[in-house]
Write an enzyme that holds these catalytic residues in place. Structure first.
Site, PDB file in Angstrom:
ATOM      1  N   ASN A  13      29.115 -20.313 -72.419  1.00  0.00           N
ATOM      2  CA  ASN A  13      28.770 -19.680 -73.691  1.00  0.00           C
ATOM      3  C   ASN A  13      29.068 -20.665 -74.822  1.00  0.00           C
ATOM      4  O   ASN A  13      30.222 -20.907 -75.156  1.00  0.00           O
ATOM      5  CB  ASN A  13      29.614 -18.393 -73.844  1.00  0.00           C
ATOM      6  CG  ASN A  13      29.438 -17.741 -75.194  1.00  0.00           C
ATOM      7  OD1 ASN A  13      28.510 -18.069 -75.943  1.00  0.00           O
ATOM      8  ND2 ASN A  13      30.323 -16.808 -75.516  1.00  0.00           N
ATOM      9  N   TRP A  14      27.995 -21.209 -75.397  1.00  0.00           N
ATOM     10  CA  TRP A  14      28.179 -22.226 -76.453  1.00  0.00           C
ATOM     11  C   TRP A  14      28.577 -21.608 -77.787  1.00  0.00           C
ATOM     12  O   TRP A  14      28.912 -22.328 -78.724  1.00  0.00           O
ATOM     13  CB  TRP A  14      26.871 -23.003 -76.665  1.00  0.00           C
ATOM     14  CG  TRP A  14      26.474 -23.885 -75.539  1.00  0.00           C
ATOM     15  CD1 TRP A  14      27.092 -24.046 -74.330  1.00  0.00           C
ATOM     16  CD2 TRP A  14      25.331 -24.765 -75.510  1.00  0.00           C
ATOM     17  NE1 TRP A  14      26.410 -24.952 -73.553  1.00  0.00           N
ATOM     18  CE2 TRP A  14      25.322 -25.405 -74.266  1.00  0.00           C
ATOM     19  CE3 TRP A  14      24.319 -25.046 -76.420  1.00  0.00           C
ATOM     20  CZ2 TRP A  14      24.345 -26.331 -73.895  1.00  0.00           C
ATOM     21  CZ3 TRP A  14      23.339 -25.958 -76.070  1.00  0.00           C
ATOM     22  CH2 TRP A  14      23.362 -26.595 -74.814  1.00  0.00           C
ATOM     23  N   LYS A  15      28.462 -20.287 -77.881  1.00  0.00           N
ATOM     24  CA  LYS A  15      28.710 -19.587 -79.155  1.00  0.00           C
ATOM     25  C   LYS A  15      27.830 -20.202 -80.263  1.00  0.00           C
ATOM     26  O   LYS A  15      26.697 -20.567 -79.974  1.00  0.00           O
ATOM     27  CB  LYS A  15      30.196 -19.614 -79.489  1.00  0.00           C
ATOM     28  CG  LYS A  15      31.025 -19.078 -78.307  1.00  0.00           C
ATOM     29  CD  LYS A  15      32.443 -18.774 -78.631  1.00  0.00           C
ATOM     30  CE  LYS A  15      33.134 -18.210 -77.400  1.00  0.00           C
ATOM     31  NZ  LYS A  15      34.514 -17.843 -77.643  1.00  0.00           N
ATOM     32  N   HIS A  98      30.195  -9.026 -76.133  1.00  0.00           N
ATOM     33  CA  HIS A  98      31.232 -10.044 -76.299  1.00  0.00           C
ATOM     34  C   HIS A  98      32.180  -9.605 -77.412  1.00  0.00           C
ATOM     35  O   HIS A  98      31.747  -9.002 -78.402  1.00  0.00           O
ATOM     36  CB  HIS A  98      30.601 -11.400 -76.643  1.00  0.00           C
ATOM     37  CG  HIS A  98      31.586 -12.516 -76.549  1.00  0.00           C
ATOM     38  ND1 HIS A  98      32.512 -12.763 -77.538  1.00  0.00           N
ATOM     39  CD2 HIS A  98      31.828 -13.426 -75.577  1.00  0.00           C
ATOM     40  CE1 HIS A  98      33.275 -13.787 -77.179  1.00  0.00           C
ATOM     41  NE2 HIS A  98      32.876 -14.201 -75.991  1.00  0.00           N
ATOM     42  N   GLU A 168      37.227 -10.286 -70.212  1.00  0.00           N
ATOM     43  CA  GLU A 168      37.648 -11.276 -71.197  1.00  0.00           C
ATOM     44  C   GLU A 168      38.698 -10.676 -72.129  1.00  0.00           C
ATOM     45  O   GLU A 168      38.352 -10.118 -73.188  1.00  0.00           O
ATOM     46  CB  GLU A 168      36.444 -11.706 -72.049  1.00  0.00           C
ATOM     47  CG  GLU A 168      35.396 -12.457 -71.282  1.00  0.00           C
ATOM     48  CD  GLU A 168      34.734 -13.496 -72.184  1.00  0.00           C
ATOM     49  OE1 GLU A 168      34.683 -14.659 -71.779  1.00  0.00           O
ATOM     50  OE2 GLU A 168      34.292 -13.155 -73.287  1.00  0.00           O
ATOM     51  N   GLY A 174      39.331 -18.075 -77.064  1.00  0.00           N
ATOM     52  CA  GLY A 174      39.118 -18.866 -78.286  1.00  0.00           C
ATOM     53  C   GLY A 174      40.346 -19.610 -78.787  1.00  0.00           C
ATOM     54  O   GLY A 174      41.395 -19.635 -78.140  1.00  0.00           O
ATOM     55  N   SER A 216      39.899 -19.041 -72.187  1.00  0.00           N
ATOM     56  CA  SER A 216      40.623 -20.310 -72.058  1.00  0.00           C
ATOM     57  C   SER A 216      40.466 -20.981 -70.691  1.00  0.00           C
ATOM     58  O   SER A 216      41.389 -21.642 -70.205  1.00  0.00           O
ATOM     59  CB  SER A 216      42.123 -20.117 -72.350  1.00  0.00           C
ATOM     60  OG  SER A 216      42.305 -19.665 -73.672  1.00  0.00           O
ATOM     61  N   GLY A 237      33.972 -20.632 -72.612  1.00  0.00           N
ATOM     62  CA  GLY A 237      33.642 -20.823 -74.022  1.00  0.00           C
ATOM     63  C   GLY A 237      33.828 -22.270 -74.453  1.00  0.00           C
ATOM     64  O   GLY A 237      32.968 -23.122 -74.209  1.00  0.00           O
TER      65      GLY A 237
HETATM   66  P1  PGA Z   1      37.088 -19.588 -74.493  1.00  0.00           P
HETATM   67  O1  PGA Z   1      36.028 -18.444 -74.784  1.00  0.00           O
HETATM   68  O2  PGA Z   1      36.790 -20.152 -73.137  1.00  0.00           O
HETATM   69  O3  PGA Z   1      36.900 -20.563 -75.584  1.00  0.00           O
HETATM   70  O4  PGA Z   1      38.446 -18.945 -74.543  1.00  0.00           O
HETATM   71  C1  PGA Z   1      35.567 -17.582 -73.791  1.00  0.00           C
HETATM   72  C2  PGA Z   1      34.579 -16.623 -74.362  1.00  0.00           C
HETATM   73  O5  PGA Z   1      34.717 -16.200 -75.526  1.00  0.00           O
HETATM   74  O6  PGA Z   1      33.597 -16.252 -73.686  1.00  0.00           O
END
Ligand code: PGA
Length: 258
Positions: A13-15, A98, A168, A174, A216, A237
């Protein structure tokens, strides 16, 4: 080639990243190059909307995912994107629920409609669930139960094989993450999610719904989570923006027996 049930599902997920097409193309090309070589991993790349078209030359082993969907097929819905449009672009998966979308106001009832739209478009919804904290005793289980029950309410049993659930926990996601969840914490939740689904649909909902973990994830945690967390794959992420980490995560998964 391993069958889908023997494969790990790894979604990146590149956001809202990266900020240029050029970097997006480099990232996608490198991810696809690695993903295409693997037999035991189904990779999914979820770029932001402006890059979906750029990344549409996926391969069966490196599928395209979207980060959101609207529930109507077409019409006067400024800013929204429909399953028809996503399908036309070759999108196969879509993230729904999400926590970052929930934080902007998405409710379980919206998520429910989005899942239905995804299914209508033959897309695989990756339904994200997770508690914001673990302070209250057992409270995290209740939160996830409500999220799943309200999201899946009334959907036919047959659709369950097309749905993926991603656990999640917000505290693990994040930049503000306290830490990643431990394999034991993940395992507990995976068992619980399976129970929720089987309470809703009976144990004969075969093949079982896939469950991912996200929060993470980094190359060094992949092996532990996949082997001890009881999951079918990962939702990644931050690490999905780092080519070296992407290659290592995919490589780690490929090396593990399911
Ligand atoms: P992260 O995000 O790997 O940066 O913690 C995961 C996500 O939000 O899908």
């Amino acid at each position: 080639m391993a069958t889908p049930t023997q494969q790990w599902l790894i979604a990146f997920n590149w956001k809202m990243n990266p900020i240029t097409r050029k970097i997006a193309m480099q990232l996608f090309t490198a991810t696809k190059r690695k993903a295409t070589l693997l037999r035991k991993v189904q990779t999914v790349v979820c770029p932001p909307l402006p890059y979906l078209d750029l990344c549409k030359r996926g391969t069966p082993r490196c599928a395209l995912g979207a980060q959101d969907i609207f529930w109507e097929a077409e019409g006067a819905y400024t800013g929204a994107v429909s399953y028809m449009q996503l399908r036309d672009l070759g999108v196969k998966y879509v993230l729904v629920g999400h926590s970052e979308s929930r934080a902007r106001g998405e409710r379980n009832s919206d998520i429910h409609k989005k899942i239905k739209a995804a299914l209508l478009g033959s897309l695989t919804p990756i339904v994200c669930v997770g508690e914001s904290s673990r302070e209250e005793r057992g409270g995290h289980l209740e939160v996830v139960k409500t999220q799943i029950e309200e999201a899946l309410y009334g959907l036919p049993k047959t659709s369950m094989k097309q749905i993926v659930i991603a656990y999640e926990p917000l505290w693990a996601i994040g930049k503000g993450a306290v830490r990643g969840a431990t394999p034991d914490e993940i395992f507990e939740m995976v068992i619980y999610i399976k129970k929720i689904v089987s309470d809703m649909y009976g144990t004969k909902s075969i093949p079982p719904t896939k469950i991912l973990y996200g929060g993470s994830v980094h190359p060094l945690s992949v092996k532990e989570i996949l082997l001890r967390g009881g999951v079918d794959g990962l939702l990644v992420g931050r690490a999905s923006l780092d080519v070296k980490a992407v290659v290592e995560i995919l490589q780690q998964a490929e090396a593990l027996k399911r």
